[in-house]
Write a protein that holds these residues in place. Structure first.
Motif, short mmCIF file in Angstrom:
data_model
loop_
_atom_site.label_atom_id
_atom_site.label_comp_id
_atom_site.label_asym_id
_atom_site.label_seq_id
_atom_site.Cartn_x
_atom_site.Cartn_y
_atom_site.Cartn_z
N SER A 65 38.85 16.53 27.58
CA SER A 65 37.27 17.26 27.53
C SER A 65 36.79 18.27 27.78
O SER A 65 36.12 19.07 27.76
N THR A 66 36.43 17.98 28.97
CA THR A 66 36.25 18.66 30.29
C THR A 66 36.34 19.96 30.28
O THR A 66 35.89 21.03 30.25
N LEU A 67 37.73 19.99 30.33
CA LEU A 67 38.42 20.68 31.55
C LEU A 67 38.92 21.20 29.57
O LEU A 67 39.01 23.11 30.14
N LEU A 68 38.87 21.70 28.76
CA LEU A 68 38.76 22.61 27.27
C LEU A 68 37.85 22.75 26.79
O LEU A 68 37.22 23.99 26.74
N ALA A 69 36.46 22.09 27.51
CA ALA A 69 35.02 23.28 28.03
C ALA A 69 35.34 24.17 28.75
O ALA A 69 34.56 25.27 29.06
N SER A 70 35.19 24.06 29.56
CA SER A 70 35.53 24.90 31.01
C SER A 70 36.14 25.77 30.29
O SER A 70 35.85 27.25 31.35
N THR A 71 37.78 25.87 30.38
CA THR A 71 38.54 27.17 29.39
C THR A 71 37.66 27.43 29.04
O THR A 71 37.56 29.17 28.62
N ALA A 72 36.77 26.78 28.24
CA ALA A 72 36.55 28.00 26.51
C ALA A 72 35.36 28.84 27.13
O ALA A 72 35.18 29.73 27.03
N PHE A 117 35.89 30.84 21.17
CA PHE A 117 35.79 30.05 22.37
C PHE A 117 34.97 29.33 22.57
O PHE A 117 34.37 28.28 23.20
N LEU A 118 33.67 29.78 21.93
CA LEU A 118 32.00 29.29 22.12
C LEU A 118 32.36 27.85 20.96
O LEU A 118 31.52 26.93 21.27
N ILE A 119 32.42 28.56 19.87
CA ILE A 119 32.72 27.03 19.23
C ILE A 119 33.57 26.03 19.28
O ILE A 119 33.36 24.65 19.41
N ALA A 120 34.90 26.01 19.91
CA ALA A 120 35.75 25.26 21.06
C ALA A 120 34.05 24.93 22.25
O ALA A 120 34.68 23.56 22.31
N PHE A 121 33.78 25.62 22.36
CA PHE A 121 33.27 25.12 23.91
C PHE A 121 32.19 24.07 23.12
O PHE A 121 32.05 23.10 23.38
N LEU A 122 31.04 24.28 22.45
CA LEU A 122 30.38 23.62 21.91
C LEU A 122 31.62 22.24 21.27
O LEU A 122 30.28 21.11 20.98
N PHE A 123 32.17 22.01 20.09
CA PHE A 123 33.11 21.17 19.95
C PHE A 123 33.17 19.97 21.24
O PHE A 123 33.05 18.68 20.85
N ASN A 124 33.90 20.53 22.41
CA ASN A 124 34.55 19.76 22.64
C ASN A 124 33.04 19.46 23.93
O ASN A 124 33.24 18.17 24.55
N VAL A 125 32.00 19.48 24.01
CA VAL A 125 30.49 19.39 24.21
C VAL A 125 30.46 18.24 23.47
O VAL A 125 29.47 17.42 24.29
N GLN A 126 30.36 17.92 22.67
CA GLN A 126 29.51 17.32 21.49
C GLN A 126 30.28 15.93 22.05
O GLN A 126 30.35 14.80 21.68
N SER A 127 32.47 16.12 21.78
CA SER A 127 32.93 14.93 22.09
C SER A 127 32.09 14.45 23.54
O SER A 127 32.76 13.45 23.81
N ILE A 128 32.20 15.21 25.00
CA ILE A 128 31.88 14.44 25.70
C ILE A 128 30.83 13.43 25.68
O ILE A 128 30.76 12.30 26.09
N SER A 152 36.80 11.62 18.97
CA SER A 152 37.54 12.84 18.17
C SER A 152 37.82 13.35 17.48
O SER A 152 38.46 14.14 17.71
N TYR A 153 36.99 13.09 16.39
CA TYR A 153 37.60 14.18 15.37
C TYR A 153 36.93 16.15 16.54
O TYR A 153 37.02 17.18 16.34
N PHE A 154 35.36 15.54 16.93
CA PHE A 154 34.72 16.54 17.57
C PHE A 154 36.25 17.04 18.91
O PHE A 154 35.96 18.63 18.85
N TRP A 155 36.89 16.44 19.39
CA TRP A 155 38.06 17.35 20.13
C TRP A 155 39.20 17.93 19.76
O TRP A 155 39.48 18.77 19.99
#
Length: 217
Positions: free
Chosen positions: A76-83, A127-138, A172-175
């Motif tokens: 999740s951190t990798l996806l958030a950083s990429t986003a 990409f901002l939405i992807a970042f927020l979702f992955n932060v919630q996943s973390i 997992s849903y947020f991811w």
């Protein structure tokens, strides 16, 4: 008043987005009503079994559980950083976007400065939405990493295995939602080359996601 090439954007782009939205609305219905026919639903059920197994013997399985959750946090951190990195790049492109030149010659659609800015802005939002979702996943994975090794308390105290399973499934849903936001960025990126590539990408993506989302066994 004849048909102009920028009119394609008003026809194909909403049609492609409607197809993607309709598919995901149908997928959500299948997950809610028939979870065992979807990969997401099956994974959710298996995660509940995993939590029950890990918490049945915390001393024996505690290290394995934390390592597994740590791997998910890293993903999740990798996806958030990429986003957020891609968002910064798109933000710079919005500031320097323009029309005309060789790029406009290969675009069959709206190639005005406003149109290009709208396209980049749509990708930026994705990409901002992807970042927020992955932060919630973390966030949820971090909660579960503590709860998984705490012995369930008595009724009315502590927490239950059901609560831990719900937190893990939310993570997992947020991811998955963050990953879907990345998927949505593909047709939006191709939109910069015109509405026709964007619409074709939407059709191909729906066909591909169907085989990835539906459990055939």
């Amino acid at each position: 008043m004849g048909f102009e090439k920028h009119d394609l954007d008003f026809a194909l782009v909403p049609a492609g987005l409607l197809l993607l939205s309709s598919y995901h609305a149908w997928l959500l219905y299948r997950i809610k009503r028939h979870p065992t026919t979807t990969v997401i639903g099956l994974n959710a059920l298996n995660r509940e079994i995993w939590v029950d197994t890990m918490m049945a013997d915390g001393i024996k399985n505690g290290v394995l559980a934390v390592q597994t959750l740590r791997n998910n946090i890293m993903a999740s951190t990798l996806l958030a950083s990429t986003a957020i990195t891609l968002s910064s790049i798109i933000g710079m492109l919005i500031g320097s976007s323009g029309s005309g030149g060789a790029a406009a010659a290969i675009i069959y659609g709206d190639d005005s400065r406003m149109g290009v800015s709208v396209k980049y802005f749509a990708i930026l939002v994705c990409f901002l939405i992807a970042f927020l979702f992955n932060v919630q996943s973390i966030r949820y994975y971090s909660h579960v990493s503590f709860l998984i090794n705490v012995h369930p308390g008595k009724p009315g105290k502590g927490h239950s295995k059901c609560y831990v399973s719900q937190a893990l499934n939310r993570a997992s849903y947020f991811w998955s939602l963050g990953l879907r936001a990345f998927y949505f960025s593909f047709p939006l990126f191709l939109w910069t080359f015109g509405p026709i590539p964007m619409f074709l990408c939407c059709c191909i993506m729906i066909f591909t996601l169907y085989f990835l989302d539906i459990a055939t066994a």
